[in-house]
Design an enzyme around this catalytic site. Structure first.
Site, mmCIF file in Angstrom:
data_model
loop_
_atom_site.group_PDB
_atom_site.id
_atom_site.type_symbol
_atom_site.label_atom_id
_atom_site.label_comp_id
_atom_site.label_asym_id
_atom_site.label_seq_id
_atom_site.Cartn_x
_atom_site.Cartn_y
_atom_site.Cartn_z
ATOM 1 N N LYS A 1 0.855 -1.186 0.000
ATOM 2 C CA LYS A 1 0.000 0.000 0.000
ATOM 3 C C LYS A 1 0.889 1.232 0.000
ATOM 4 O O LYS A 1 1.605 1.494 0.963
ATOM 5 C CB LYS A 1 -0.926 0.007 1.213
ATOM 6 C CG LYS A 1 -1.904 1.177 1.232
ATOM 7 C CD LYS A 1 -2.831 1.078 2.432
ATOM 8 C CE LYS A 1 -3.808 2.240 2.471
ATOM 9 N NZ LYS A 1 -4.687 2.183 3.654
ATOM 10 N N ARG B 1 -10.584 10.455 1.277
ATOM 11 C CA ARG B 1 -10.596 11.203 2.530
ATOM 12 C C ARG B 1 -11.981 11.829 2.754
ATOM 13 O O ARG B 1 -12.492 11.875 3.870
ATOM 14 C CB ARG B 1 -9.514 12.280 2.524
ATOM 15 C CG ARG B 1 -8.124 11.758 2.150
ATOM 16 C CD ARG B 1 -7.317 11.313 3.351
ATOM 17 N NE ARG B 1 -6.217 10.445 2.970
ATOM 18 C CZ ARG B 1 -5.058 10.836 2.473
ATOM 19 N NH1 ARG B 1 -4.820 12.125 2.273
ATOM 20 N NH2 ARG B 1 -4.107 9.944 2.203
ATOM 21 N N ARG C 1 0.866 10.172 5.733
ATOM 22 C CA ARG C 1 1.084 8.801 6.199
ATOM 23 C C ARG C 1 2.378 8.206 5.644
ATOM 24 O O ARG C 1 2.507 6.997 5.504
ATOM 25 C CB ARG C 1 -0.120 7.936 5.817
ATOM 26 C CG ARG C 1 -1.429 8.440 6.408
ATOM 27 C CD ARG C 1 -2.574 7.478 6.157
ATOM 28 N NE ARG C 1 -3.751 7.904 6.896
ATOM 29 C CZ ARG C 1 -4.906 8.267 6.343
ATOM 30 N NH1 ARG C 1 -5.039 8.241 5.022
ATOM 31 N NH2 ARG C 1 -5.932 8.631 7.085
ATOM 32 N N GLU D 1 7.757 -6.574 2.125
ATOM 33 C CA GLU D 1 6.505 -6.507 2.880
ATOM 34 C C GLU D 1 5.630 -7.729 2.573
ATOM 35 O O GLU D 1 5.010 -8.321 3.467
ATOM 36 C CB GLU D 1 5.745 -5.226 2.519
ATOM 37 C CG GLU D 1 6.430 -3.943 2.948
ATOM 38 C CD GLU D 1 6.037 -3.531 4.363
ATOM 39 O OE1 GLU D 1 5.391 -4.330 5.062
ATOM 40 O OE2 GLU D 1 6.396 -2.406 4.758
ATOM 41 N N LYS E 1 -2.292 -1.809 -3.597
ATOM 42 C CA LYS E 1 -3.145 -0.622 -3.563
ATOM 43 C C LYS E 1 -2.275 0.619 -3.622
ATOM 44 O O LYS E 1 -1.356 0.725 -2.791
ATOM 45 C CB LYS E 1 -3.981 -0.634 -2.272
ATOM 46 C CG LYS E 1 -4.962 0.515 -2.113
ATOM 47 C CD LYS E 1 -5.741 0.373 -0.811
ATOM 48 C CE LYS E 1 -6.766 1.490 -0.669
ATOM 49 N NZ LYS E 1 -7.552 1.391 0.577
ATOM 50 N N SER F 1 -10.005 5.510 -5.119
ATOM 51 C CA SER F 1 -10.888 6.642 -5.365
ATOM 52 C C SER F 1 -10.375 7.598 -6.437
ATOM 53 O O SER F 1 -11.145 8.075 -7.273
ATOM 54 C CB SER F 1 -11.107 7.408 -4.063
ATOM 55 O OG SER F 1 -9.875 7.873 -3.530
ATOM 56 N N TYR G 1 -15.171 0.648 -7.367
ATOM 57 C CA TYR G 1 -16.449 1.271 -7.081
ATOM 58 C C TYR G 1 -17.453 1.042 -8.203
ATOM 59 O O TYR G 1 -18.638 1.303 -8.026
ATOM 60 C CB TYR G 1 -16.239 2.771 -6.823
ATOM 61 C CG TYR G 1 -15.330 3.005 -5.638
ATOM 62 C CD1 TYR G 1 -15.821 2.888 -4.335
ATOM 63 C CD2 TYR G 1 -13.973 3.289 -5.806
ATOM 64 C CE1 TYR G 1 -14.993 3.071 -3.242
ATOM 65 C CE2 TYR G 1 -13.140 3.466 -4.711
ATOM 66 C CZ TYR G 1 -13.650 3.351 -3.440
ATOM 67 O OH TYR G 1 -12.829 3.512 -2.349
#
Length: 329
Positions: free
Chosen positions: A203, A213, A224, A240, A255, A281, A320
């Site tokens: 990610k 957000r 982040r 990871e 992602k 998004s 989505y």
């Protein structure tokens, strides 16, 4: 005609002559079962709230979420990933709504399970960013930094309440070191050995998260970058990935999807577990915005973007457009 190499005897265009021919020889096929619908449910609203940066996507009420889940099931979608948006006044420094059995996400999980049973895979976002008053994915220390190990304790509690509520799959998205092992132990300790973990193994700290957000009413201050991955790095992703598999991940995710197809392909080649990719998004918003202006063909662009993600190696795609595309397929 002069022969140049294998031409004119060899003509690849022969296999592109008609729609039927192209369909027959297609190497990559989308199927409704490839798709997972991310959905937002917001506490304290009586009607769905449109998300300005994501035309066509809403923050659901509990009732409209149940309807959306049924529609996804009827379209052939495999799963629904739930994100809870608590009332602002309930957020705090440790994300209390995330471990409250009556928190909005836990209520939504129960609602959807009651509506669809085991016919649709109910997935839950396991992260603190929607429930903290500072908007970070973990607990902060005295200096305002995300405390990895204190956050793991919260994730363990979240996993247990989400599984108790009926989640088939939990999706730890916070990118804390050691999160998969801690969550697996927490689930097993309370008899939830059958609950799967979809690890957000890769990610990135991405600009494409912007519209999300708004979707979750984020209270984020700062960024982040200390826990999500650097977009410049690829080897880091594979490290990871290996750690998450070692800790017990049942499935893994990349992602965002579109800007990281190279990473998705590496991951898909490296593992023997199902691979998911999240078309996030910002990817959604770009296509919708360009289509609204008449710059691209919306339906064709959607299908092309999803086909590219599938071609790169994704077994499952969170998008989505899941229900809409599944109906078309």
């Amino acid at each position: 005609m002069t022969k140049y190499g294998s031409f004119p005897g060899t003509r690849p265009r022969r296999l592109r002559t008609t729609p039927a021919m192209r369909r027959m020889v297609a190497e990559t096929r989308l199927h409704p079962a490839d798709l997972i619908l991310p959905a937002f449910v917001r506490e304290g609203i009586s009607a769905p709230v449109e998300i300005g940066a994501m035309p066509g996507v809403v923050q659901h009420t509990r009732d409209t979420l149940k309807k959306a889940a049924v529609e996804a099931l009827e379209a052939g979608v495999s799963g629904i990933m739930l994100f809870g948006v608590p009332e602002e006044s309930k957020k705090d420094a440790v994300g209390a709504p995330g471990t409250d059995p009556d928190g909005i996400l836990q209520l939504a999980i129960r609602d959807v399970r009651a509506e669809v049973g085991d016919e649709l895979i109910v997935m839950s976002d396991l992260c603190l960013d929607e429930t903290t008053d500072h908007g970070h994915c973990g607990v902060l220390d005295a200096e305002g930094r995300v405390d990895n190990d204190a956050t793991l304790e919260r994730y363990a509690e979240m996993a247990q309440v989400q599984a108790d509520a009926g989640a088939h799959v939990v999706g730890p998205s916070g990118m804390m070191d050691g999160q998969i092992g801690v969550i697996r132990d927490a689930l097993d300790q309370v008899g939830h050995e059958d609950v799967s973990i979809l690890a957000y193994s890769v990610k990135y700290s991405s600009a494409f998260f912007g519209p999300f957000r708004e979707a979750v009413g984020s209270s984020l201050k700062g960024d982040r970058k200390t826990y999500q991955q650097d977009p410049a790095n690829a080897r880091e992703s594979m490290r990871e990935l290996a750690l998450d598999l070692e800790e017990g991940a049942d499935m893994v995710m990349v992602k965002p999807a579109g800007p990281y197809l190279d990473i998705l392909a590496k991951v898909a080649d490296a593992v023997d577990v199902p691979v998911a990719a999240y078309q996030i998004s910002g990817e959604y918003a770009m296509i919708e915005a360009a289509a609204e202006r008449g710059w691209i063909d919306r339906d064709k662009a959607i299908m092309e973007s999803l086909t590219g993600i599938k071609r790169a190696g994704a077994n499952m795609i969170l998008t989505y457009w899941a229900t809409e595309v599944a109906r078309q397929l």
